[in-house]
Design a protein around this motif. Sequence first.
Motif, PDB file in Angstrom:
ATOM      1  N   ALA A 146      -1.241   2.884  -1.240  1.00 28.49           N
ATOM      2  CA  ALA A 146      -0.913   3.454  -0.078  1.00 28.49           C
ATOM      3  C   ALA A 146      -2.030   4.350   0.939  1.00 28.49           C
ATOM      4  CB  ALA A 146       0.629   3.674  -0.132  1.00 28.49           C
ATOM      5  N   LEU A 149      -5.233   3.346   1.600  1.00 30.80           N
ATOM      6  CA  LEU A 149      -5.384   2.929   1.579  1.00 30.80           C
ATOM      7  C   LEU A 149      -5.296   3.255   3.639  1.00 30.80           C
ATOM      8  CD1 LEU A 149      -3.302  -0.646   1.153  1.00 30.80           C
ATOM      9  CD2 LEU A 149      -5.605  -0.875   1.365  1.00 30.80           C
ATOM     10  N   VAL A 150      -4.412   4.031   3.671  1.00 32.98           N
ATOM     11  CA  VAL A 150      -4.647   4.816   5.091  1.00 32.98           C
ATOM     12  C   VAL A 150      -6.275   5.125   5.104  1.00 32.98           C
ATOM     13  CG1 VAL A 150      -3.564   6.677   6.466  1.00 32.98           C
ATOM     14  CG2 VAL A 150      -2.260   5.358   5.314  1.00 32.98           C
ATOM     15  N   ILE A 166      -8.037  -4.584   4.688  1.00 31.53           N
ATOM     16  CA  ILE A 166      -7.192  -3.448   4.706  1.00 31.53           C
ATOM     17  C   ILE A 166      -5.876  -3.967   5.429  1.00 31.53           C
ATOM     18  CG2 ILE A 166      -6.438  -1.053   5.773  1.00 31.53           C
ATOM     19  CD1 ILE A 166      -9.239  -0.708   5.394  1.00 31.53           C
ATOM     20  N   ASN A 170      -2.546  -4.168   3.625  1.00 31.34           N
ATOM     21  CA  ASN A 170      -1.420  -3.128   4.474  1.00 31.34           C
ATOM     22  C   ASN A 170       0.066  -4.118   4.557  1.00 31.34           C
ATOM     23  OD1 ASN A 170      -2.086  -0.830   4.508  1.00 31.34           O
ATOM     24  ND2 ASN A 170      -3.398  -1.349   5.711  1.00 31.34           N
ATOM     25  N   GLU A 171       0.013  -5.230   4.992  1.00 32.57           N
ATOM     26  CA  GLU A 171       0.829  -6.326   4.999  1.00 32.57           C
ATOM     27  C   GLU A 171       1.829  -6.605   3.647  1.00 32.57           C
ATOM     28  OE1 GLU A 171       1.257 -10.812   7.083  1.00 32.57           O
ATOM     29  OE2 GLU A 171      -0.571  -9.504   6.920  1.00 32.57           O
TER      30      GLU A 171
END
Length: 475
Positions: A146, A149-150, A166, A170-171
């Motif tokens: 996580a 990814l940010v 991405i 995230n989904e």
Amino acid sequence: MTHPPNAPAAPAARSTAQAPARPAGVPAQPSPAPGAAPPAGQSAWAVGRERLRVATTTEPGRLQILGAVLALLVVAFGAVTAFQVGDRTTAADDVVSRSQPLSADAAAIYRSLADADTTAAGGFLAGTLEPAESRARYDRDIATAARLLVKAAASTDGSGESAREIATLNEQLPRYTGLIERARAANRQGLPLGGAYLRYANQQMTSILLPAAERLYEAETVRLHEDDESARTWPFLALGLGLLTLAVLFWAQRRTYARTNRVFNHGLLAATAATLTVLLWLLAAHTVARSGLDNARTHGQESLQALNTARIGSLTARANELLTLVARGAVLTEDGKSDKYEAEYTSSTDTLTDALATARERADDDAGRVPVDEAASRTAEWKQRHKDARGKDDAGDFEGALGRIVGPEDSTGQSFDQVDAALDRALAHEQTEFTRAAGDARDALTALPLGALALGILGAAGAVLGINRRLSEYR
């Protein structure tokens, strides 16, 4: 009253200054009117062209034109060099500080997700009460994915393939973690439904999350290659302009020598020295930069790709190995003849073995070869232990097979951890090698743009002073 008659008008006053006598035989010359306008019918453009023609037919006029051309060439060479090298410096800096770290982060996202999936399956097999260490490792992997990814979302463009991947990650990541929690809850209650949830979560991971992470890695690797190519491209325009400027400067000095018999013109000599310095600096800096980028690609970037492929293979193999025991033969290959997870385990270990062989060839020192050799040795041990576990499972000894897969000693889990640790050391070493080589390439170009501009201005000033020195001889 009578008046005397008016006197006759006096003759016009004659000038007291008499014009000098014209020598005999000299014809009279008409006096030009001061400030006479151009002849009728002749435009200002024609007048200017005529004045330029007159200027180019005199030596002072030619010298003024030559000085302007020399100054323009030297300044243009410095400016073009600064622009082209600045562009390549930016690309080299992107290689070091943006595209390669993003490629590494994308690989780390894949690893974290795959390890989380593997850890979840291992915790499920450990029993109804998942070990605290396994739960902590899973949570750490999800948090790492996580966070990266940010970071990737903040570093990539708002559009493009990377942004789409991405968004997909995230989904889908919360959906995956939700399925894992359902599998854990059912497993704690001893319900067979937990295995179904775990297999469905693994399907989400292998069909959506991991492919998206792999595409993200590939997209960032492509951008890394593009930045690398931009940084290593030769600045042909600057090189060509530099050679032209030197040729004109040498010609100008030869011309001065032929007309004055003076060996050196200090101003033109200074301009030549400044231009030659920039040209040699450009050649040397770009050669060093290309060499550094070649080292970064051969001994860093390509080694990292091979090691990342090996790590993906090991993680995939471990996940499939665990799911072989979870599914207990419930999931078959498309032809219905063999266990799907066992077949994928075999394919993944083959990928792991081939990638380790490639990484071994690309390692350029013992610090890089030793961990790769260790990973290869542990992989061979892993395969043998897996073969023993499959033999027990096929013989109906599920508990014996489980102990060989997730046991604390002499298990495939222990071999996997050893392979993963060795790959981690190899990756850290190659990452350091890449950063050092690419950083040296960037540093070789850093000071050149400003130096080229400064030397270009100094060279132009020298050319102007040298020409003015010659012009002073006509005054």
